[in-house]
Design a protein around this motif. Sequence first.
Motif, short mmCIF file in Angstrom:
data_model
loop_
_atom_site.label_atom_id
_atom_site.label_comp_id
_atom_site.label_asym_id
_atom_site.label_seq_id
_atom_site.Cartn_x
_atom_site.Cartn_y
_atom_site.Cartn_z
N VAL A 476 0.73 -1.14 -0.02
CA VAL A 476 -0.06 -0.08 0.00
C VAL A 476 0.93 1.31 -0.16
O VAL A 476 0.66 2.15 -0.61
CB VAL A 476 -1.01 -0.15 1.22
CG1 VAL A 476 -1.64 1.24 1.26
CG2 VAL A 476 -2.00 -1.14 1.28
N ILE A 480 1.16 4.27 -2.65
CA ILE A 480 1.20 5.42 -2.48
C ILE A 480 2.32 6.26 -3.04
O ILE A 480 2.28 7.57 -3.46
CB ILE A 480 0.66 5.81 -0.97
CG1 ILE A 480 -0.59 5.26 -0.58
CG2 ILE A 480 0.87 7.22 -0.60
CD1 ILE A 480 -0.84 5.24 0.91
N TYR A 483 2.17 6.97 -6.54
CA TYR A 483 1.20 7.87 -6.93
C TYR A 483 1.56 9.52 -6.57
O TYR A 483 1.38 10.41 -7.38
CB TYR A 483 -0.28 7.78 -6.15
CG TYR A 483 -1.09 8.73 -6.27
CD1 TYR A 483 -2.10 8.89 -7.33
CD2 TYR A 483 -1.30 9.69 -5.05
CE1 TYR A 483 -2.89 9.98 -7.43
CE2 TYR A 483 -2.32 10.63 -5.09
CZ TYR A 483 -3.03 10.78 -6.29
OH TYR A 483 -3.86 11.73 -6.34
N GLU A 498 2.83 0.97 -10.36
CA GLU A 498 1.93 1.44 -9.23
C GLU A 498 0.36 0.58 -9.27
O GLU A 498 0.11 -0.01 -8.23
CB GLU A 498 1.45 2.98 -9.58
CG GLU A 498 0.37 3.54 -8.54
CD GLU A 498 0.18 4.94 -9.03
OE1 GLU A 498 -1.18 5.28 -8.66
OE2 GLU A 498 1.03 5.55 -9.78
N VAL A 502 -1.88 -2.05 -6.75
CA VAL A 502 -3.05 -1.99 -6.52
C VAL A 502 -3.59 -3.32 -6.78
O VAL A 502 -4.39 -3.89 -6.18
CB VAL A 502 -3.86 -0.81 -7.17
CG1 VAL A 502 -5.34 -0.72 -6.83
CG2 VAL A 502 -3.20 0.34 -6.76
N SER A 598 -3.76 3.56 5.95
CA SER A 598 -2.98 3.79 4.91
C SER A 598 -3.69 3.31 3.54
O SER A 598 -3.91 4.21 2.51
CB SER A 598 -1.50 3.18 4.85
OG SER A 598 -0.86 3.57 5.86
N LEU A 602 -4.95 5.28 -0.01
CA LEU A 602 -4.73 4.61 -1.47
C LEU A 602 -6.01 4.50 -2.41
O LEU A 602 -6.08 5.16 -3.37
CB LEU A 602 -4.00 3.50 -1.50
CG LEU A 602 -3.64 2.69 -2.61
CD1 LEU A 602 -2.68 3.63 -3.65
CD2 LEU A 602 -3.04 1.30 -2.43
#
Length: 628
Positions: A476, A480, A483, A498, A502, A598, A602
């Motif tokens: 996670v 982030i 991102y 990225e 996910v 967290s 996300l």
Amino acid sequence: MFFKYRSNYLKVDRETRCCLLAVMAFLIFASLQASAQTGRQSWIRINQLGYPTGGTKVAVLASKQVKADEPYFELIDATTSKPVFRAKLGKDFGHYGPFASCYRLSFTSFKKAGRYYLKVGTTTSPVFVISNKNYKGAADFTLRYMRQQRSGFNPFLKDSCHTKDGYVIYGPVPDGTHIDVSGGWHDATDYLQYATTSANATFHLLAAYHDFPGVFTDQYQGNGLEGKNGVPDVLDEGKWGLDWLMKMHPRADWMFNQLADDRDHSGFRLPTKDSVDYGYGKGNGRPVYFLTGSPQGLGKYKNRATGTASTAGKFTSAFALGSMLYHHKDQQFSQLLKQKALSAYQYGLAKPGVAQTAPNLAPYFYEEDNWVDDMELGAAMLYQLTGQTQYLTSALGYGNTEKVTPWMGADTARHYQWYPFHNFGHYEIGNASKGNKKQLMISYYKRGIERVWQKAKHNAFYRGVPFIWCSNNLTVSFAIQCYLYRKMSGDNTYQELEQACVDWLLGCNPWGKSMIYGLPANGDTPQHPHSSLSHLCNYPLDGALVDGPVYTSIFRGLKGLKLYTDDTYADFQSDLAVYHDDFGDYSTNEPTMDGTASLVYLLAAMEDQSAKTVHQKVKVRIKKSKHE
């Protein structure tokens, strides 16, 4: 979208109906796959929540055969059963975990919303949805677990627990002196409460509201019970964390690091029926550890603490961001948080070093070994709060000391050795700066991402995160950081990496398992987590992020670990890593509060990104119609 908001099912648009139909199709496919598990050689792993129309869309074909039978894959319209897209399998990434060959199936160029499945020869994936609404409501959904973890008054159980916490130890007052530190969140399945994880969780919740305010709704009151109160639920949850942190920092020269210890680990029980005796009588409160900056541990084992800065820096950033968010909502509360932020920062300056959590009966504790990242974020937020350049100068100094979070690019690390798992400080400096300072922070983020990419690019899952304890939390955090880097720099080089992180969390992994309880509602998500609430009472843990797979060598070396059911994922275990959907496996299937907090950030970022894509499309249509 795939969450259990039954009242919202009555009025839905065409795209949403497609998503709901996919849930039923997913169940059918999952059932067929389960019944045909024996003898299978190949699987197609997908993001079970689905894919955005304009974003990265990749699945993974994982096979125990040396080479795939077919050179092409097809995307099939689930409504018509007709192929709508066809492409070559591409590169065979070879052996990974239990598989002999793995391929990335990219259909990013296909952009039509609908229900689909992938097919390679006779191997098919479950049905999934392509839509820009897949992440809608996901961040709010994960907040359910945060409310469920509340100590003091617990809105899920509609009862109170741990109301007599706590009794000071290691402090400037006699051991056993009572101080009110009730509230906050339980750390995981156990009922310990750590300042380090709670402050980090609080910052993530507040940052999610700060960065994506339009994502969150108001369905719950400040006490966590159902009902609107005019405040987005994520801000209510963030304030719950702030209120507890203020109790843990009651005066400028006092700060506490931990509530309870591993004597808590005495079997499954509901928090409202916690009968563990810490020496003050059953139910009469738990020890609260004063933050001294020196090694602590009341039993056989002790930590290796060297200072106070790692905890104090986290307090600072949470208080400072909270002060900014409440500036126009509650001036008095905002001013109090500002005072707390300033005093917490001074508490960290007084004793640079790490403040680890304290063990007692067992050798396990959060072995945090870095602290400059925490002081960097604290200083960056104080600069944004006060405008005083001295804090920006200090933040830059800390940032230059630890450019890359040390686990990135490493094969292993000790438990929570480098925590938080990404450094928000670089982003907040970049947010408050221009020119060379911002570019420097961007370069530090890129350096860390590139280190992970050098490992990830060699396997089809783009997995570069080590399988240490709480690997999902690292995943996670790394997503982030990718991102934040993309947002700061405008560079999309690592967007597929990225998204792979996910996707991994939502089922595109060797086990085909979404690692988030109940997300999607009818997907393959944890059914038997290591939790008293679910194990004793079958209560759902909606939104909880479980620890995730660990190296097989770690699993074999842990104490007190036992599997209680047949391993339904035995075909996918390997000498590399294991994951068990078994309540006895506290190493891979225990939910964590801070990891879930967290995840809120996300998923909010993903929903915000999808919503902006929709708005951009609407703007384009409007412009076209005006032009016509």
